[in-house]
Design an enzyme around this catalytic site. Sequence first.
Site, mmCIF file in Angstrom:
data_model
loop_
_atom_site.group_PDB
_atom_site.id
_atom_site.type_symbol
_atom_site.label_atom_id
_atom_site.label_comp_id
_atom_site.label_asym_id
_atom_site.label_seq_id
_atom_site.Cartn_x
_atom_site.Cartn_y
_atom_site.Cartn_z
ATOM 1 N N SER A 186 0.794 -1.219 0.000
ATOM 2 C CA SER A 186 0.000 0.000 0.000
ATOM 3 C C SER A 186 0.833 1.279 0.000
ATOM 4 C CB SER A 186 -0.959 0.004 1.189
ATOM 5 O OG SER A 186 -0.275 -0.242 2.398
ATOM 6 N N HIS A 214 -5.531 -3.143 -2.784
ATOM 7 C CA HIS A 214 -5.183 -2.173 -3.830
ATOM 8 C C HIS A 214 -5.152 -2.773 -5.231
ATOM 9 C CE1 HIS A 214 -4.265 0.881 -0.827
ATOM 10 N NE2 HIS A 214 -3.778 -0.128 -0.119
ATOM 11 N N LYS A 245 -12.011 0.985 -1.687
ATOM 12 C CA LYS A 245 -10.958 1.608 -2.502
ATOM 13 C C LYS A 245 -11.444 1.659 -3.949
ATOM 14 C CE LYS A 245 -7.708 0.865 1.097
ATOM 15 N NZ LYS A 245 -6.890 -0.080 1.864
HETATM 16 C C1 LIG Z 1 -6.936 -0.293 3.341
HETATM 17 C C2 LIG Z 1 -6.314 -1.622 3.586
HETATM 18 C C3 LIG Z 1 -6.894 -2.551 4.445
HETATM 19 C C4 LIG Z 1 -8.073 -2.206 5.308
HETATM 20 O O1 LIG Z 1 -9.239 -2.149 4.565
HETATM 21 P P1 LIG Z 1 -10.438 -1.256 5.128
HETATM 22 O O2 LIG Z 1 -11.621 -1.751 4.397
HETATM 23 O O3 LIG Z 1 -10.079 0.154 4.846
HETATM 24 O O4 LIG Z 1 -10.509 -1.542 6.608
HETATM 25 C C5 LIG Z 1 -6.335 -3.806 4.529
HETATM 26 N N1 LIG Z 1 -5.226 -4.122 3.834
HETATM 27 C C6 LIG Z 1 -4.616 -3.242 3.027
HETATM 28 C C7 LIG Z 1 -3.393 -3.657 2.275
HETATM 29 C C8 LIG Z 1 -5.129 -1.959 2.884
HETATM 30 O O5 LIG Z 1 -4.516 -1.069 2.114
#
Ligand SMILES: *Cc1c(COP(=O)(O)O)cnc(C)c1O
Length: 394
Positions: A186, A214, A245
């Site tokens: 990320s 992602h 996302k």
């Molecule tokens: C954003 C993210 C999460 C968490 O997901 P949410 O739905 O925002 O709680 C988990 N793993 C990664 C790699 C992320 O970037």
Amino acid sequence: MIKPSPTFKALEHIRHELAQLKARGLQRSRRLLESPQGAHVRVDGRAVLSFCSNDYLGLASHHALISAAGAAAQTMGVGAGASHLITGHHAVHHALETRFAEFVGLPAALLFSTGYMANIGVVTALVGRGGEVFADRLNHASLNDAALLSRAKFTRYPHNDLAALETRLTASRASQKLVLADAVFSMDGDLAPLPDLLALCERYDAWLLVDDAHGFGVLGPGGRGALAHFGLASPRIVYMATLGKAAGVFGAVVAGEAEVIEWLLQKARTYIYTTATPPLLSATLLASLDLIEAGNGRRTHLQKLIVQLRAGLCIPNWQLMDSPTPIQPVLIGSNDAALAASQRLLERGILVPAIRPPTVPASSARLRISLSAAHTETDVAQLVDALNSIHADG
Ligand SMILES: *Cc1c(COP(=O)(O)O)cnc(C)c1O
């Protein structure tokens, strides 16, 4: 009347630590977003060009999803009112799980409230005391927290270092083994070598949890994500995609073998002991999956923007990290320099966050540029010009 005690050491400690964070340039603060998410947003009272959301396909304020959410609220109400195992499991939650499993080509799927909760639920359901979790050092915090909470032995290996992982797998005497990896890291934007990780999991009889927060919506044919990108399938893989996302809404789905999903339904505490998400979100997500599947135009445009940014930047004292995804980090190093660069971009009306430890390793503070299909080539050209001239001004 309770007499106040003269000292409250724990509170004094927190005051001291907060002052320390501030002194070291590590204090975090929030900006106020005053518009829908998008390429152009209002933040803290001013209009800015934003490169900091994970809304990679520009769906977070897409009119079709807004309509779907509004219509669903009319027919389904707003609150789920109970957990899934009591009476909160709405037909539309179920429809989303079925559609998601079919979309990613896996036998079954389970909807969680967030990716954070999904990771906690899956890891703690798959391993416990006597087990061992193997995790890439750059994995997301939620995977690390999940490993700690599972009470399994927690072993981290250097980023994408397969030889180091194999050494640790060879040495392990654990009864259950689980390898955890972000599919797209990320804060770096690079990919995990998933085919090689799967081969190691086969050789050492381990599960592989792929966190595709992602990659889902962005990678692979039809945006089906990292597994489709690499053409991978195995009963060992537990696949987790977040829906806040690229999918533009909220939530997370875990997919895999039917028995694994049934096991999670029985055992994953972050699934069981929480209120189901509003059904209107699942209805909106069904519409979002349609847009993702039909989104080749968006993904092609996004790829063009990535190429444009990478070709245009001329910033020799910084390091544009090697990333093929919409996450394009510029490594600066010191916290203060990264903050200063972010501030100077903001003075030009461009919002790019400075990411500092502990989110990234010490001395690797960076600007995390994230591109979206909602950006135009003009937007990216403006960012490139601003970064090049801020860099040139030293
Ligand atoms: C954003 C993210 C999460 C968490 O997901 P949410 O739905 O925002 O709680 C988990 N793993 C990664 C790699 C992320 O970037």
